[in-house]
Motif scaffolding. Structure first.
Motif, PDB file in Angstrom:
ATOM      1  N   GLU A 211      -4.278   9.785  15.940  1.00 47.62           N
ATOM      2  CA  GLU A 211      -5.421  10.317  15.101  1.00 47.62           C
ATOM      3  C   GLU A 211      -4.795  10.217  13.504  1.00 47.62           C
ATOM      4  O   GLU A 211      -3.874  10.821  13.183  1.00 47.62           O
ATOM      5  N   LEU A 212      -5.833   9.708  12.950  1.00 44.30           N
ATOM      6  CA  LEU A 212      -5.812  10.026  11.343  1.00 44.30           C
ATOM      7  C   LEU A 212      -6.542  11.076  10.860  1.00 44.30           C
ATOM      8  O   LEU A 212      -7.863  11.328  10.986  1.00 44.30           O
ATOM      9  N   LEU A 213      -5.959  12.049  10.502  1.00 40.60           N
ATOM     10  CA  LEU A 213      -6.509  13.659  10.239  1.00 40.60           C
ATOM     11  C   LEU A 213      -7.168  13.543   8.931  1.00 40.60           C
ATOM     12  O   LEU A 213      -6.898  13.011   8.123  1.00 40.60           O
ATOM     13  N   GLU A 214      -8.360  14.299   8.798  1.00 43.79           N
ATOM     14  CA  GLU A 214      -9.077  14.574   7.378  1.00 43.79           C
ATOM     15  C   GLU A 214      -8.273  15.077   6.690  1.00 43.79           C
ATOM     16  O   GLU A 214      -7.376  16.263   6.867  1.00 43.79           O
ATOM     17  N   SER A 215      -8.114  14.798   5.268  1.00 40.81           N
ATOM     18  CA  SER A 215      -7.114  15.396   4.330  1.00 40.81           C
ATOM     19  C   SER A 215      -7.772  14.780   3.029  1.00 40.81           C
ATOM     20  O   SER A 215      -8.627  14.061   2.870  1.00 40.81           O
ATOM     21  N   GLU A 216      -7.240  15.480   1.953  1.00 46.57           N
ATOM     22  CA  GLU A 216      -7.557  15.326   0.623  1.00 46.57           C
ATOM     23  C   GLU A 216      -7.044  13.968   0.270  1.00 46.57           C
ATOM     24  O   GLU A 216      -6.172  13.277   0.628  1.00 46.57           O
ATOM     25  N   PRO A 217      -7.693  13.152  -0.745  1.00 46.38           N
ATOM     26  CA  PRO A 217      -7.276  11.677  -1.160  1.00 46.38           C
ATOM     27  C   PRO A 217      -5.903  11.467  -1.436  1.00 46.38           C
ATOM     28  O   PRO A 217      -5.327  10.652  -1.037  1.00 46.38           O
TER      29      PRO A 217
ATOM     30  N   LEU B 171       0.802  -1.167  -0.074  1.00 51.15           N
ATOM     31  CA  LEU B 171      -0.207   0.077   0.128  1.00 51.15           C
ATOM     32  C   LEU B 171       0.827   1.330  -0.033  1.00 51.15           C
ATOM     33  O   LEU B 171       0.487   2.210  -0.820  1.00 51.15           O
ATOM     34  N   VAL B 172       1.983   1.317   0.715  1.00 51.80           N
ATOM     35  CA  VAL B 172       2.873   2.424   0.795  1.00 51.80           C
ATOM     36  C   VAL B 172       3.407   2.431  -0.694  1.00 51.80           C
ATOM     37  O   VAL B 172       3.399   3.727  -1.258  1.00 51.80           O
ATOM     38  N   LEU B 173       3.927   1.516  -1.407  1.00 54.43           N
ATOM     39  CA  LEU B 173       4.326   1.581  -2.667  1.00 54.43           C
ATOM     40  C   LEU B 173       3.428   2.120  -3.661  1.00 54.43           C
ATOM     41  O   LEU B 173       3.482   2.666  -4.593  1.00 54.43           O
ATOM     42  N   HIS B 174       1.975   1.538  -3.299  1.00 49.64           N
ATOM     43  CA  HIS B 174       0.887   2.012  -4.210  1.00 49.64           C
ATOM     44  C   HIS B 174       0.504   3.538  -4.194  1.00 49.64           C
ATOM     45  O   HIS B 174       0.533   4.405  -5.355  1.00 49.64           O
ATOM     46  N   ALA B 175       0.771   4.013  -3.023  1.00 47.82           N
ATOM     47  CA  ALA B 175       0.490   5.497  -2.584  1.00 47.82           C
ATOM     48  C   ALA B 175       1.761   6.332  -3.291  1.00 47.82           C
ATOM     49  O   ALA B 175       1.489   7.406  -3.830  1.00 47.82           O
ATOM     50  N   PHE B 176       3.157   5.944  -3.404  1.00 46.59           N
ATOM     51  CA  PHE B 176       4.080   6.493  -4.271  1.00 46.59           C
ATOM     52  C   PHE B 176       3.807   6.622  -5.685  1.00 46.59           C
ATOM     53  O   PHE B 176       4.180   7.454  -6.469  1.00 46.59           O
ATOM     54  N   PHE B 177       3.598   5.355  -6.031  1.00 46.84           N
ATOM     55  CA  PHE B 177       3.353   5.103  -7.408  1.00 46.84           C
ATOM     56  C   PHE B 177       2.116   5.708  -8.068  1.00 46.84           C
ATOM     57  O   PHE B 177       2.137   6.314  -9.270  1.00 46.84           O
ATOM     58  N   PHE B 178       0.925   5.693  -7.411  1.00 51.02           N
ATOM     59  CA  PHE B 178      -0.038   6.228  -7.973  1.00 51.02           C
ATOM     60  C   PHE B 178      -0.719   7.598  -7.747  1.00 51.02           C
ATOM     61  O   PHE B 178      -1.567   7.970  -7.865  1.00 51.02           O
ATOM     62  N   LYS B 179       0.251   7.984  -6.394  1.00 46.67           N
ATOM     63  CA  LYS B 179       0.045   9.353  -6.157  1.00 46.67           C
ATOM     64  C   LYS B 179      -1.304   9.755  -5.379  1.00 46.67           C
ATOM     65  O   LYS B 179      -1.996  10.706  -5.620  1.00 46.67           O
ATOM     66  N   THR B 180      -1.715   8.757  -4.605  1.00 41.12           N
ATOM     67  CA  THR B 180      -2.812   8.956  -3.720  1.00 41.12           C
ATOM     68  C   THR B 180      -2.812   8.044  -2.772  1.00 41.12           C
ATOM     69  O   THR B 180      -2.013   7.054  -2.413  1.00 41.12           O
ATOM     70  N   ALA B 181      -3.415   8.606  -1.706  1.00 37.60           N
ATOM     71  CA  ALA B 181      -3.238   7.917  -0.274  1.00 37.60           C
ATOM     72  C   ALA B 181      -4.497   7.353   0.042  1.00 37.60           C
ATOM     73  O   ALA B 181      -4.806   6.685   1.096  1.00 37.60           O
ATOM     74  N   ALA B 182      -5.583   7.444  -0.803  1.00 33.43           N
ATOM     75  CA  ALA B 182      -6.967   6.732  -0.365  1.00 33.43           C
ATOM     76  C   ALA B 182      -6.987   5.355  -0.054  1.00 33.43           C
ATOM     77  O   ALA B 182      -7.510   4.983   0.964  1.00 33.43           O
ATOM     78  N   PRO B 183      -6.276   4.298  -0.909  1.00 34.65           N
ATOM     79  CA  PRO B 183      -6.204   2.894  -0.186  1.00 34.65           C
ATOM     80  C   PRO B 183      -5.500   3.031   1.043  1.00 34.65           C
ATOM     81  O   PRO B 183      -6.012   2.132   1.919  1.00 34.65           O
ATOM     82  N   LEU B 184      -4.581   3.632   1.190  1.00 42.16           N
ATOM     83  CA  LEU B 184      -3.843   3.228   2.519  1.00 42.16           C
ATOM     84  C   LEU B 184      -4.618   4.095   3.673  1.00 42.16           C
ATOM     85  O   LEU B 184      -4.425   3.422   4.724  1.00 42.16           O
ATOM     86  N   LYS B 185      -5.150   5.179   3.326  1.00 43.58           N
ATOM     87  CA  LYS B 185      -5.953   5.651   4.596  1.00 43.58           C
ATOM     88  C   LYS B 185      -7.180   4.810   4.982  1.00 43.58           C
ATOM     89  O   LYS B 185      -7.473   4.491   6.191  1.00 43.58           O
ATOM     90  N   ARG B 186      -7.615   3.962   3.799  1.00 44.60           N
ATOM     91  CA  ARG B 186      -8.685   3.073   4.129  1.00 44.60           C
ATOM     92  C   ARG B 186      -8.354   2.080   5.062  1.00 44.60           C
ATOM     93  O   ARG B 186      -8.905   1.683   5.951  1.00 44.60           O
ATOM     94  N   TRP B 187      -7.232   1.610   4.885  1.00 47.95           N
ATOM     95  CA  TRP B 187      -6.591   0.423   5.556  1.00 47.95           C
ATOM     96  C   TRP B 187      -6.208   0.860   7.137  1.00 47.95           C
ATOM     97  O   TRP B 187      -6.540  -0.104   7.958  1.00 47.95           O
ATOM     98  N   ILE B 188      -5.815   2.077   7.211  1.00 46.87           N
ATOM     99  CA  ILE B 188      -5.246   2.812   8.494  1.00 46.87           C
ATOM    100  C   ILE B 188      -6.514   2.825   9.369  1.00 46.87           C
ATOM    101  O   ILE B 188      -6.430   2.506  10.557  1.00 46.87           O
ATOM    102  N   ALA B 189      -7.574   3.059   8.738  1.00 48.70           N
ATOM    103  CA  ALA B 189      -8.980   3.015   9.407  1.00 48.70           C
ATOM    104  C   ALA B 189      -9.358   1.689   9.948  1.00 48.70           C
ATOM    105  O   ALA B 189     -10.159   1.725  11.009  1.00 48.70           O
TER     106      ALA B 189
END
Length: 489
Positions: free
Chosen positions: A446-452, A262-280
């Motif tokens: 705390e996971l803070l609210e932020s853009e995707p 998921l970390v690699l996905h965030a860097f490669f695809f320039k999005t934190a959305a799947p990572l944030k879903r998992w953190i929750a």
């Protein structure tokens, strides 16, 4: 388990010595890694360390390989820091005394019920459908044809390699075998064990033989037996992410194996959305990792292989396939040479590559990935190659032909000293000390609210605070903490 960063390492591949020499490296007054880690996971140090699977096929699980030292050395190290060791529950070496006795004496051996055969798993016979239903981590059937020393032929159950013979953990001898290992560990000061290959430990006719209800029951029972000896249990399972959540409810610790891809996905695809879903969703009693002695797991964020339609993964299948290709491209195709059919010791669900090279050797991305790892709830583990921001060992891969050896380099003392002078490693050590010492990490997450595209996390304890914010669009970031200047990479 201390709430501090742990090291995971082979004894002989970090400094080239034994357990006593590793203790000097970690805890000695002049040790190069003195005071960095709250604990150390020693990868298999049992006899022998150089079998068919780098120590994960012990001939004697209760004997330290003499080339590394003795139990007295383990006890001395455990007096200085927390020590974790592996309990390999699924199998034992074909060269073990137990199997040699069975091979010579057959059904007259006291160990006759210890080893699983096709007939013992399928006493009523088996058909093609039932065999194909068995979940496989590697190509082929989980069976090996063997001729015993007494002349009998057997179809032995071998989930991994022909030299790793699956045992019946529910048989009296299987239970006694595992209890003997736990007692040996407890007597030597080991207070944490990693349950290796636990997902395959129970076999049942007509089922997948992987992570069944009976498997969960075995894990819970084993954890209770370990707890009675004062030992915490970490379960190692690569599987559908919701299974990790289920397992976490039964044991002390689980791995967060979804994190690395998921970390690699965030860097490669320039999005934190799947990572944030998992953190929750993720369990808090997790050991966070970016790299281990195995490959980068892909199955951990994919759809449930047993129910793809109704159990989607954390990322869509097309992005999962693209993620693998991005890793190959970032590593200049070195990972492709070490993964799947390109190398032996096959794993169908892992990409073999150092995490540093999976990010293309980009130091800023690597340090941000480590900061992200350290900010998540749980206890961080850092693999010895990752600690030194290691590159793929293509020479070792060429010599051994074993895919995972690409990320199992042998460091001598001079290499360690040189690597520790690299700026990227110096900054990583700074992050480790921050994670170990700052009071905020003992407080509330705390996971803070932020853009995707943005990941923002905060820790607070009274007046102490630590904040990490990463914008994956351009890698702009903030890493601030009370009592010190912000860090920039």
């Amino acid at each position: 388990m201390k709430n501090q960063v742990q090291l995971i390492t082979y004894v002989d591949r970090l400094g080239g010595g034994g357990i006593a020499q590793l203790q000097v490296l970690l805890q000695g007054p002049q040790g190069l890694l003195q005071g960095l880690f709250g604990g150390v996971h020693l990868l298999p140090f049992f006899y022998p360390i150089d079998g068919a699977d780098a120590g994960f096929d012990p001939i004697d699980h209760t004997q330290v390989d003499p080339r590394l030292g003795a139990w007295a050395d383990v006890r001395a190290l455990s007096a200085q820091c927390d020590v974790m060791a592996d309990v390999i529950v699924n199998h034992i070496s074909a060269d073990s005394p137990q199997f040699q006795d069975y091979s010579e004496r057959g059904e007259a051996s006291r160990y006759a019920g210890l080893f699983l055969t096709l007939d013992s798993v399928f006493p009523g016979g088996v058909d093609e459908r039932q065999l194909l239903a068995v979940y496989r981590p590697r190509p082929g059937l989980p069976l090996t044809v063997a001729t015993l020393k007494n002349g009998q032929k057997k179809l032995l159950w071998t989930t991994f390699t022909p030299k790793q013979l699956d045992i019946d953990v529910q048989h009296a001898e299987g239970r006694a075998y595992l209890d003997g290992i736990l007692q040996r560990f407890a007597d030597s000061g080991i207070r944490m064990v990693r349950l290796d290959a636990a997902g395959y430990a129970i076999k049942k006719a007509g089922a997948s033989c992987f992570m069944m209800p009976e498997t969960f029951a075995f894990i819970a029972e084993f954890a209770a037996r370990a707890k009675a000896l004062g030992i915490e249990v970490l379960v190692e399972i690569h599987s559908y992410y919701r299974r990790q959540i289920e397992i976490a409810q039964q044991v002390d610790w689980v791995y967060d194996f979804a994190l690395p891809p998921l970390v690699l996905h965030a860097f490669f695809f320039k999005t934190a959305a799947p990572l944030k879903r998992w953190i929750a969703l993720r369990p808090r009693n997790a050991l966070t990792v970016l790299d281990t002695h195995d490959g980068i797991g892909i199955i951990d964020i994919g759809a449930d292989s047993a129910d793809r339609a109704g159990s989607p993964g954390l990322v869509p299948p097309a992005e999962l396939d693209a993620l693998v290709e991005r890793i190959h491209a970032a590593s200049q195709c070195q990972s492709r040479q070490a993964t799947g059919a390109a190398a032996s010791n096959l794993d169908l669900y892992q990409v073999n590559c150092t995490f540093f090279d999976a990010l293309g050797g980009d130091e800023r991305s690597y340090l941000l990935a480590r900061a992200l790892q350290f900010f998540l709830p749980g206890v961080p583990q850092v693999y010895y190659v990752g600690l030194l921001a290691g590159h793929n060992d293509m020479a070792l891969l060429a010599r051994s032909g074993v895919g995972r050896d690409i990320n199992r380099h042998h460091y001598d003392q001079a290499e360690i000293a040189a690597a520790l002078q690299r700026p990227v490693v110096q900054r990583l050590l700074q992050l480790i000390r921050l994670r170990n010492e700052h009071p905020a990490f003992q407080g509330r997450f705390e996971l803070l609210e932020s853009e995707p595209e943005v990941l923002a996390m905060r820790w607070q304890l009274d007046e102490h605070e630590a904040l990490l914010r990463i914008d994956f669009r351009d890698l702009g970031h903030t890493l601030s903490f009370s009592g010190g200047a912000p860090l920039q990479f």
